[in-house]
Design an enzyme around this catalytic site. Structure first.
Site, PDB file in Angstrom:
ATOM      1  N   ASP A  89     -32.087  -5.669  15.845  1.00 42.18           N
ATOM      2  CA  ASP A  89     -31.682  -5.081  17.515  1.00 42.18           C
ATOM      3  C   ASP A  89     -32.742  -5.506  18.413  1.00 42.18           C
ATOM      4  OD1 ASP A  89     -33.897  -3.430  16.940  1.00 42.18           O
ATOM      5  OD2 ASP A  89     -32.827  -1.565  16.715  1.00 42.18           O
ATOM      6  N   SER A  90     -32.675  -5.454  19.694  1.00 39.18           N
ATOM      7  CA  SER A  90     -33.414  -6.005  20.600  1.00 39.18           C
ATOM      8  C   SER A  90     -34.734  -5.052  20.959  1.00 39.18           C
ATOM      9  CB  SER A  90     -32.647  -6.272  21.823  1.00 39.18           C
ATOM     10  OG  SER A  90     -32.235  -5.139  22.452  1.00 39.18           O
ATOM     11  N   GLY A  91     -34.592  -3.582  20.742  1.00 37.36           N
ATOM     12  CA  GLY A  91     -35.775  -2.932  20.935  1.00 37.36           C
ATOM     13  C   GLY A  91     -34.948  -2.133  22.335  1.00 37.36           C
ATOM     14  N   GLY A  92     -33.725  -2.616  22.910  1.00 32.66           N
ATOM     15  CA  GLY A  92     -33.321  -1.914  23.977  1.00 32.66           C
ATOM     16  C   GLY A  92     -32.851  -0.471  23.878  1.00 32.66           C
ATOM     17  N   PHE A  93     -32.597  -0.186  22.747  1.00 26.44           N
ATOM     18  CA  PHE A  93     -32.057   1.244  22.397  1.00 26.44           C
ATOM     19  C   PHE A  93     -33.270   2.093  22.758  1.00 26.44           C
ATOM     20  CE2 PHE A  93     -31.066   4.798  19.977  1.00 26.44           C
ATOM     21  CZ  PHE A  93     -29.921   5.506  20.350  1.00 26.44           C
ATOM     22  N   ASP A 143     -31.409  -5.342  26.460  1.00 28.05           N
ATOM     23  CA  ASP A 143     -30.397  -4.405  27.267  1.00 28.05           C
ATOM     24  C   ASP A 143     -31.056  -3.079  27.475  1.00 28.05           C
ATOM     25  OD1 ASP A 143     -29.844  -3.291  24.613  1.00 28.05           O
ATOM     26  OD2 ASP A 143     -28.017  -2.749  25.273  1.00 28.05           O
ATOM     27  N   ASP A 271     -22.470  -0.761  12.228  1.00 22.41           N
ATOM     28  CA  ASP A 271     -23.748  -0.303  11.702  1.00 22.41           C
ATOM     29  C   ASP A 271     -23.996   1.028  12.058  1.00 22.41           C
ATOM     30  OD1 ASP A 271     -26.340   0.479  13.462  1.00 22.41           O
ATOM     31  OD2 ASP A 271     -25.063  -1.052  14.600  1.00 22.41           O
ATOM     32  N   CYS A 309     -15.190   6.434  -8.335  1.00 21.10           N
ATOM     33  CA  CYS A 309     -16.145   5.424  -7.617  1.00 21.10           C
ATOM     34  C   CYS A 309     -16.791   4.320  -8.590  1.00 21.10           C
ATOM     35  CB  CYS A 309     -17.350   6.435  -6.963  1.00 21.10           C
ATOM     36  SG  CYS A 309     -18.684   5.341  -6.328  1.00 21.10           S
ATOM     37  N   CYS A 311     -19.904   3.053  -8.312  1.00 13.56           N
ATOM     38  CA  CYS A 311     -21.340   2.957  -8.024  1.00 13.56           C
ATOM     39  C   CYS A 311     -22.091   3.113  -9.397  1.00 13.56           C
ATOM     40  CB  CYS A 311     -21.858   3.477  -6.883  1.00 13.56           C
ATOM     41  SG  CYS A 311     -22.186   5.509  -7.162  1.00 13.56           S
ATOM     42  N   CYS A 314     -22.537   7.112  -9.901  1.00 13.73           N
ATOM     43  CA  CYS A 314     -21.156   7.645 -10.422  1.00 13.73           C
ATOM     44  C   CYS A 314     -21.011   7.460 -11.958  1.00 13.73           C
ATOM     45  CB  CYS A 314     -20.010   7.335  -9.653  1.00 13.73           C
ATOM     46  SG  CYS A 314     -19.874   8.514  -8.182  1.00 13.73           S
ATOM     47  N   HIS A 340     -25.209   5.917  -3.550  1.00 12.74           N
ATOM     48  CA  HIS A 340     -23.776   6.147  -3.729  1.00 12.74           C
ATOM     49  C   HIS A 340     -23.322   6.006  -2.191  1.00 12.74           C
ATOM     50  CE1 HIS A 340     -19.925   8.058  -4.395  1.00 12.74           C
ATOM     51  NE2 HIS A 340     -20.182   8.896  -3.105  1.00 12.74           N
TER      52      HIS A 340
END
Length: 376
Positions: A89-93, A143, A271, A309, A311, A314, A340
């Site tokens: 990510d850009s750091g904008g958040f 952004d 995500d 499941c 995984c 499980c 899981h």
């Protein structure tokens, strides 16, 4: 770079081609904020969990250990031993989440580090340089994520600034990708659509940034407190104006139900920290609904989390044992529960892609909606 294979109404089945492999979409990116999945899950684990893309946080890695250190270690792929695509990510958040610790200006944003209070400046050029040092496969444009609710006038000003920042990001990335010293000279750039919950601004902004012919486009600034129905409405208004031949990414979303509804509305990439964060607190997703391992009824339950499941957790462990680990605050608890939940999310995406391949996504969504949000 993005190949649209087929559509079912607005839902899309595709492939994102990168220099680190092909991502089958729709896809969920597993969030490794500080270059590791919280809960003690490694890159090798992610390969076993059908993960396709790892997402790392530009701001946090700039703070610690430092993007120049990561560069000197060969970049994120070398450092983490993950050989698939990485999105940063850009750091904008952090412009949004560190609202009390920052000042926004045309050149960029001045932050106070959440660790030691040190003043940090980050603008489009700095963000691109940091992400280039990290060597990620995909870099997100810098952004401003506008606080919700916001006034229409401020949101409009912010959109205009975000567009100007995006143009600067594109120029800087072209410069960096031309340098022989750059780790990944094929680094891709995704632009971010903003506009708060104002559909007119969202559409106008999407039209503007689509003209920049970027590698992909994201919808940002959602899942930050607005009602779910409002988020879906914004997505429905924006996706018709997103380039059909470019990948579409809904940032920070979300629950399994959010993902199903996003796919239905034309989103390709997702995500969220939810599967790992919830897992560490004992909230686990299953094919029959959501369970809470804190419940006393599981203390003698020798059945797996989910009998359907595949995984590794499980296949080997019982709810009784996992509940004991959770209550005893054992580190193994977080690791097993996170494994899981990440398997569940990645398997959900496999099932979604299969349903799209077979032309039955609408039926699949209708069936799963009755299950995935249910608490057992």
């Amino acid at each position: 770079m993005f190949k649209l294979i087929k559509e079912e109404n607005n839902a899309r089945r595709g492939e994102l081609h990168t220099n680190r492999g092909v991502v089958q979409t729709p896809a969920f990116m597993n969030v490794a904020t500080a270059a590791a999945i919280k809960g003690g899950v490694s890159a090798d684990d992610l390969k076993e969990l059908n993960c396709q893309v790892m997402l790392c946080n530009t701001y946090h890695l700039h703070i610690r250990p430092g993007d120049e250190i990561v560069r000197d270690c060969g970049g994120l792929h070398t450092l983490t031993r993950w050989n698939g695509p990485i999105l940063t990510d850009s750091g904008g958040f952090q412009v949004f989440s560190l609202a009390t610790l920052r000042k926004i200006e045309e050149e960029g944003v001045t932050f106070a580090s959440h660790i030691d209070g040190k003043r940090i400046f980050m603008g489009p050029e700095e963000s691109m340089q940091i992400q280039s040092n990290l060597g990620s496969t995909i870099a997100m444009a810098f952004d401003e994520c506008v606080e919700n609710p916001a006034t229409h006038s401020y949101a409009k000003e912010s959109c205009a600034r975000t567009t100007r920042w995006l143009e600067r990001c594109k120029r800087k990335m072209q410069e960096l990708n031309s340098l022989e010293s750059t780790i990944n000279r094929e680094q891709m750039l995704f632009g971010i659509n903003q506009g708060c919950t104002f559909n007119d601004l969202r559409i106008e902004h999407m039209k503007e940034i689509a003209q920049l012919d970027l590698d992909g486009y994201a919808i940002g600034g959602l899942a930050v407190g607005e009602p779910t129905e409002v988020m879906y409405d914004v997505i429905e208004h924006v996706t018709p104006y997103m380039p059909k031949d470019k990948i579409r990414y809904l940032m920070g979303v979300g629950t399994p139900l959010n993902i199903l509804n996003g796919v239905e509305r034309g989103v390709d990439l997702f995500d969220c920290v939810m599967p790992s964060r919830n897992a560490r607190h004992g909230h686990l997703f299953t094919s029959k609904g959501i369970i809470n391992l804190n419940n006393k009824k599981y203390e003698r339950d020798m059945t797996p989390i989910d009998e359907n499941c595949g995984c590794p957790v499980c296949q080997r462990y019982s709810k009784a044992y996992l509940r004991h680990l959770l209550k005893a605050w054992e580190m193994l608890s977080g690791r097993l529960n996170v494994i899981h939940n990440l398997w569940f999310y990645n398997q959900l995406m496999i099932d979604i892609r299969k349903a799209l391949d077979e032309g039955r996504f609408a039926q699949f969504k209708a069936e799963q909606e009755q299950i995935l949000g249910r608490r057992i």
